[in-house]
Write a protein that holds these residues in place. Structure first.
Motif, short mmCIF file in Angstrom:
data_model
loop_
_atom_site.label_atom_id
_atom_site.label_comp_id
_atom_site.label_asym_id
_atom_site.label_seq_id
_atom_site.Cartn_x
_atom_site.Cartn_y
_atom_site.Cartn_z
N ARG A 873 36.27 23.55 16.80
CA ARG A 873 35.97 23.70 18.19
C ARG A 873 35.66 25.31 18.27
NH1 ARG A 873 36.38 20.95 22.79
NH2 ARG A 873 37.58 19.34 21.73
N ILE A 874 34.62 25.79 18.96
CA ILE A 874 34.35 27.14 19.13
C ILE A 874 34.07 26.94 20.82
CG2 ILE A 874 32.91 29.17 19.06
CD1 ILE A 874 32.27 28.13 16.44
N PHE A 875 34.79 28.03 21.54
CA PHE A 875 34.93 27.81 23.07
C PHE A 875 34.57 29.38 23.69
CE2 PHE A 875 37.78 28.01 26.86
CZ PHE A 875 36.58 27.46 27.79
N PHE A 876 33.53 29.26 24.69
CA PHE A 876 33.38 30.68 25.11
C PHE A 876 33.45 30.28 26.62
CE2 PHE A 876 30.75 30.98 21.45
CZ PHE A 876 31.40 32.03 20.87
N GLN A 877 34.21 31.38 27.66
CA GLN A 877 34.34 31.38 28.81
C GLN A 877 33.69 32.80 29.44
OE1 GLN A 877 37.88 30.92 30.75
NE2 GLN A 877 36.82 30.27 32.84
N THR A 878 33.25 32.82 30.41
CA THR A 878 32.85 34.23 31.25
C THR A 878 32.57 33.92 32.61
OG1 THR A 878 30.96 35.95 31.05
CG2 THR A 878 30.11 33.66 30.96
N VAL A 879 33.20 35.14 33.32
CA VAL A 879 32.97 35.04 34.64
C VAL A 879 32.49 36.47 34.80
CG1 VAL A 879 34.38 35.45 36.90
CG2 VAL A 879 35.06 33.83 35.29
N GLN A 880 31.17 36.59 35.58
CA GLN A 880 30.33 37.78 35.66
C GLN A 880 30.51 38.06 37.32
OE1 GLN A 880 29.09 39.61 33.26
NE2 GLN A 880 30.13 38.13 32.01
N GLY A 881 29.94 39.51 37.55
CA GLY A 881 29.72 39.82 38.78
C GLY A 881 30.73 40.22 39.72
N VAL A 882 32.05 40.43 39.08
CA VAL A 882 33.46 40.69 39.97
C VAL A 882 33.39 42.19 39.95
CG1 VAL A 882 35.75 40.35 39.77
CG2 VAL A 882 34.70 38.42 38.90
N LEU A 883 33.58 42.60 41.06
CA LEU A 883 33.94 44.12 41.30
C LEU A 883 35.16 44.15 41.78
CD1 LEU A 883 32.25 46.65 41.76
CD2 LEU A 883 32.12 46.52 43.98
N LYS A 884 35.95 45.15 40.91
CA LYS A 884 37.32 45.19 41.13
C LYS A 884 37.80 46.67 40.76
CE LYS A 884 38.91 43.15 36.91
NZ LYS A 884 39.75 42.17 36.31
N ASN A 885 38.85 47.10 41.36
CA ASN A 885 39.43 48.27 40.67
C ASN A 885 39.69 48.19 39.15
OD1 ASN A 885 39.13 49.74 43.18
ND2 ASN A 885 41.29 48.98 43.77
N ASN A 886 39.65 49.06 38.54
CA ASN A 886 39.94 48.90 37.04
C ASN A 886 41.58 49.33 36.71
OD1 ASN A 886 40.23 49.28 34.30
ND2 ASN A 886 38.16 49.84 33.91
N GLY A 887 42.41 48.27 36.55
CA GLY A 887 43.74 48.55 36.58
C GLY A 887 44.12 49.49 35.55
N ILE A 888 43.53 49.66 34.18
CA ILE A 888 43.61 50.58 33.16
C ILE A 888 43.60 52.02 33.72
CG2 ILE A 888 42.95 51.71 31.24
CD1 ILE A 888 41.80 48.56 30.42
N LEU A 889 42.97 52.27 35.15
CA LEU A 889 42.83 53.79 35.32
C LEU A 889 43.89 54.14 36.40
CD1 LEU A 889 39.10 53.81 35.54
CD2 LEU A 889 40.44 54.54 33.86
N ASN A 890 44.56 53.03 37.00
CA ASN A 890 45.36 52.98 38.11
C ASN A 890 46.76 53.60 37.79
OD1 ASN A 890 43.36 52.11 39.69
ND2 ASN A 890 44.24 50.32 40.05
N PHE A 891 46.57 54.76 37.11
CA PHE A 891 47.88 55.15 36.92
C PHE A 891 48.34 56.74 37.66
CE2 PHE A 891 47.05 53.30 32.84
CZ PHE A 891 48.26 52.82 32.49
N VAL A 892 49.51 56.67 38.34
CA VAL A 892 49.81 57.73 39.23
C VAL A 892 50.51 58.42 38.30
CG1 VAL A 892 51.15 58.48 41.13
CG2 VAL A 892 50.15 56.00 41.27
N ASP A 893 49.84 59.66 38.38
CA ASP A 893 50.26 60.79 37.25
C ASP A 893 51.47 61.55 37.67
OD1 ASP A 893 50.06 61.82 34.96
OD2 ASP A 893 48.43 63.48 35.40
N LEU A 894 52.01 61.33 38.69
CA LEU A 894 53.30 62.17 39.15
C LEU A 894 53.27 63.68 38.49
CD1 LEU A 894 56.08 59.21 38.22
CD2 LEU A 894 54.89 60.04 40.42
N GLY A 895 52.24 64.38 39.19
CA GLY A 895 52.23 65.97 38.60
C GLY A 895 51.92 66.00 37.07
#
Length: 940
Positions: A873-895
């Motif tokens: 069984r080969i299975f693909f799922q996709t969700v398209q068109g979602v606009l959101k803040n990229n959590g990878i970039l949400n690092f508070v740098d603390l100076g």
């Protein structure tokens, strides 16, 4: 006079004429043979003289006997039926001794077996997937698929059997058009979020209603063992969900568990196990790269250069010793499941028993989930007119354990020290920095989290013999769900006084349903009438205790009163009730013209004294089976073509108990120099609160071509939800800031497409494809009646919910550019925003609606290849068109003191990035997430 006969499902039916011959009845013919014509000489009774007597057994796929199966000599009218144990005896003329037996049973694939002169023949039939699909489960009953007028989708059974998951919802991902399932987290035991045809409410729950074995299930899908499930149906439109009234506004998931079958006991073991690995792991900056980042920060800030942020990191920096925090907090995960079931029974008593053990060790240390479940399903025929049954279910879920902190591991300095010389965890690995604790400290805490689910269901069915087609059914279920959560953090985790917490809560509920069902066929007219009266009650009670100041860590939360600080104790209790009546009529003419009308009346205890606690939710649906018309009935290309339309209204309670009542809170104050306890205004109730309601229409086409090798459906729906239960702002002079009210409207419109195809079908090899795609458009039609947007809560008229409202990032200010006139205070390396209103000044008026976190469309594609008993069984799922803040970039740098993924990067005067800001950017405009640097949103 000549007599003609029709062989139909193993029963001889007279067509016309009369003579002395008559076929045995269905009840009496089992085990006896019959014949209509043969070249052999008849005996004095007109029947064939037997030359060969064949005995045998017809069994199902599990080895259980099939009563009423038909055994016929191919090319003749010589045949018999099996008895209640699946046994048969057939007298065959000598001329047919080397012929072929054709064995048939409804719902199973016919099988041909050569006789070859044998006197004993046993046959095992296999289920006919297409035939079994002819009957589907709908609310409070079943229907022929050809007669279904609502949007009812059956989940393929093999998805439940062949996909190893802890939660059955994970097996449904991408399998059904219009059903969006998001995990939210990969934490073991996490409960997925399910939405059917979009978000229809703002305050109320948007989760579908869960029905197990015909009655409401008070637990969640984590409690249910996927191995126990026989079928899943998903009800999506108003016609199919209106019978559940207030509970059906967000769709309904019907789960039927396995039941026993007539036959000898069948013992079945099913198990699997395998490793799990962390996927898409981010790579923190290496030691030298982290040091370079810090030095660049200090250079941009204009302060003294040091190689690392903290003095406690210097020794490791100078020695070249680095720590891979991500490696320390992660591990190879493992998942396993072991299931044992026993089923069988007689014609009068059938049983299914199962036990299951599931355990998942997460890829982050300390995260785990285990479930033990037991199920017992028993059905008994006490008399020809009375049938009873029980379903007992118990599960215990455990996700104990202190947990490592993956997010802290991502940002901790590679020059930090994770362990003390004695092997214990350092509290602050990069002193004197005290904002960053050791990511491993959670492993030194004691944490328990356990929930039990005990559900007992019983039913009784009465079918009076004096009224054909009439049935009364009583359903009763009771559920008890206790939950316990404990936590203790002591000195090993850096808490020098120790902190303990105990939380206990319990939920109990009961449901009683009275069903009256009447089926009647008059010529080509079929009538199916269902009436319901039901009552439900849900009770909840919880207590919480907190304490601190323990002299040591030996006792922990086991003696919470030992804390030197006075423990804080709180408790809460609530109860809610629902009373319902429902009536439904299904009518079909010759399986061509279909009609369904439903009305349900619900009364809920949560609504106000001045509002009608009752509401009526009606629906109507029609269908036309074009393929059954005379002009298409013999068409070899078109096997199914059906048009469906439905219209109806469902409701949503939307609020918790007591929100219609004005409440007070305790207040401690000084009176006459003495501390006293009084009351203060807390919440204002609204005695006029009433139901949210969703009115929807559904248009659909079902099709099947090329001998059902290509089949599917196309659906369009339009749903409007009125009287949203929202908090409306009121003048603060009243003593309250807001009040719940019935205001606002939301619309959901969408298209769903499903296609199933058999691409290759050979004796040893098959290739099947299942594809679905759906798009939903959500829109806020009205909020507070004044036509204004609610910017504070990011709700906009004419736009979808879950909106992103922010500045439009156009780049980064570079060296040589002058931002002073447009964005005072900005400097090279800061984010650059669009001046949307053209006033040559960046301020809050330049924010705009950028998009929504709701998807434009979602799709699923499954390819299944089978070869000689093996399947892939080969299975693909996709969700398209979602606009959101990229959590990878949400690092508070603390100076500049935190590590960041090497994939993120940063602006420097030499590397003038247009997407990432400089290290000294402090986000003065609070774009995206306040106080978080460099947050341009990204479309995924």
């Amino acid at each position: 006079m000549k007599r003609e006969w029709l062989l139909l499902c193993g029963t001889l039916l007279s067509l016309k004429g009369t003579d002395a011959f008559s076929a045995p009845s269905t009840a009496s013919r089992a085990g006896s043979s019959w014949s209509l014509a043969s070249s052999a000489a008849p005996d004095k009774a007109g029947l064939l003289a037997p030359d060969l007597t064949i005995t045998g057994t017809v069994t199902d796929e599990n080895g259980g006997g099939l009563p009423g199966a038909t055994v016929v000599v191919k090319g003749t009218t010589i045949g018999t039926g099996t008895d209640d144990k699946g046994n048969f005896t057939l007298n065959v003329p000598e001329v047919n001794a080397n012929g072929t037996l054709v064995v048939t049973f409804v719902g199973y694939t016919p099988q041909e077996v050569p006789i070859n002169g044998r006197t004993t023949i046993s046959v095992q039939l296999r289920p006919d997937a297409q035939a079994l699909n002819e009957v589907v489960i709908v609310g409070y009953g079943t229907q022929k698929r050809a007669d279904v007028t609502g949007s009812v989708v059956s989940v393929p059974q093999d998805r439940l059997d062949k996909i190893p998951v802890s939660n059955v919802a994970q097996a449904l991902q991408g399998a059904v058009a219009g059903v969006q399932i998001t995990g939210g987290s990969s934490v073991p035991g996490n409960q997925p979020n399910i939405q059917i045809r979009g978000v229809r409410s703002i305050t109320a729950s948007t989760s579908p209603y869960l029905i197990v074995d015909g009655v409401p299930f008070p637990g969640n899908l984590n409690d249910i063992n996927p191995n126990d499930i026989a079928s899943i149906e998903i009800l999506k439109d108003a016609s199919s969900t209106a019978i559940y009234g207030t509970r059906g506004s967000n769709g309904v998931i019907l789960i039927s568990t396995k039941r026993g079958k007539t036959g000898k006991p069948q013992i079945r073991y099913n198990g699997y196990g395998g490793p799990e690995y962390l996927n898409n792991r981010l790579t923190p900056l290496s030691g030298p790269a982290f040091s370079a980042k810090w030095q660049e920060f200090t250079r941009q800030r204009g302060i003294n250069l040091t190689p690392v942020p903290n003095t406690g990191e210097l020794a490791n920096y100078e020695a070249g010793i680095t720590t891979d925090w991500m490696d320390l907090v992660t591990q190879q995960g493992f998942i396993q499941d072991h299931n044992l079931s026993i089923s069988g029974g007689t014609d009068d008593v059938k049983y299914f028993l199962s036990g299951d053990y599931f355990k998942q060790q997460g890829v982050v240390k300390g995260f785990q989930f285990q479930r033990i479940s037991l199920r017992s399903n028993i059905d008994a025929n006490l008399t020809p007119w009375l049938r009873i049954g029980t379903s007992a279910f118990y599960s215990t879920n455990n996700d104990d354990g202190g947990r490592a902190d993956l997010s802290l591991a991502q940002v901790s300095s590679p020059y930090g020290t994770p362990f003390n010389p004695d092997g214990s965890y350092t509290i602050f690995p990069q002193p004197p920095e005290q904002l960053i604790r050791n990511p491993l400290l959670g492993l030194a805490t004691t944490r328990e989290s356990r929930v039990n689910q005990l559900t007992g269901t019983g039913y009784a069915e009465v079918e009076p013999t004096f009224v054909s087609g009439l049935k009364y059914r009583l359903n009763a279920t009771y559920s008890y769900r206790p939950y316990r959560s404990t936590f203790y953090e002591g000195r090993a985790a850096g808490n020098l006084r120790g902190t303990a917490q105990l939380l206990n809560d319990e939920r109990s509920n009961y449901t009683i349903e009275n069903l009256l069902i009447y089926n009647k066929d008059i010529d080509q007219h079929h009538f199916d009438l269902t009436a319901l009266y039901s009552s439900q009650q849900n009770d909840y009670f919880t207590t919480t205790e907190n304490a601190s100041g323990f002299i040591n860590d030996a006792i922990g939360f086991n003696s919470i009163g030992s804390g030197s600080n006075t423990p804080t104790i709180s408790s809460y209790s609530e109860s809610r009730a629902l009373v319902s009546q429902m009536a439904r009529l299904n009518y079909s003419y010759d399986s061509r013209y279909l009609f369904t009308v439903t009305a349900r009346r619900d009364g809920s205890s949560v609504f106000g004294a001045n509002a009608d606690k009752y509401a009526i939710f009606p629906s109507v649906a029609v269908g036309w089976n074009i393929a059954n018309e005379a002009f298409l009935r013999d068409n070899s290309l078109i096997n199914e073509l059906k048009l469906r339309f439905s219209y109806g209204t469902t409701g949503n309670e939307g609020i918790n108990p007591y929100q219609t009542i004005t409440g007070n809170a305790l207040l401690q104050y000084a009176y006459g120099g003495v501390s006293a306890i009084g009351l203060r205004a807390n919440t204002i109730g609204n005695v006029n609160l009433k139901w949210e309601s969703t009115t929807s229409t559904n248009y659909a086409i079902d099709y099947a071509f090329l001998k059902n090798r290509l089949q599917g459906s196309v659906e369009y729906y339009d749903a409007k939800t009125d009287n949203l239960l929202l908090a409306r702002q009121i003048p603060i002079i009243s003593g309250y800031g807001s009040i719940l009210d019935n205001i606002g409207r939301v619309q959901n419109r969408g298209i769903e497409l499903s296609i199933n195809s058999v691409n290759i079908q050979q004796p040893d090899f098959t290739w099947e494809t299942a594809f679905n795609i759906s798009g939903n458009r959500n829109k806020v039609l009205e909020l507070y009646g004044n036509g204004a947007d609610d910017i504070g809560n990011r709700r906009f008229i004419g736009k979808p919910l879950s909106a992103i409202y922010d500045y439009r990032v156009t780049g980064v200010w570079q060296v040589g550019e002058d931002p002073a006139g447009l964005d005072p205070g900005a400097k090279p390396g800061d984010l650059k925003f669009a001046d949307l209103n053209g006033d040559n000044l960046i301020n809050s008026q330049d924010r705009e609606y950028l998009g929504t976190q709701l998807p434009d469309y979602s799709a699923g594609l499954t390819n299944t290849f089978s070869y000689k008993g093996l399947s892939l069984r080969i299975f693909f799922q996709t969700v398209q068109g979602v606009l959101k803040n990229n959590g990878i970039l949400n690092f508070v740098d603390l100076g500049g003191r935190l590590n960041t993924p090497e994939e993120v990067g940063y602006w420097t005067p030499e590397n003038q990035s247009q997407s990432r800001p400089g290290l000294n950017y402090n986000n003065p405009a609070a774009t995206a997430t306040p106080a978080t640097p460099a947050l341009p949103v990204s479309r995924t």
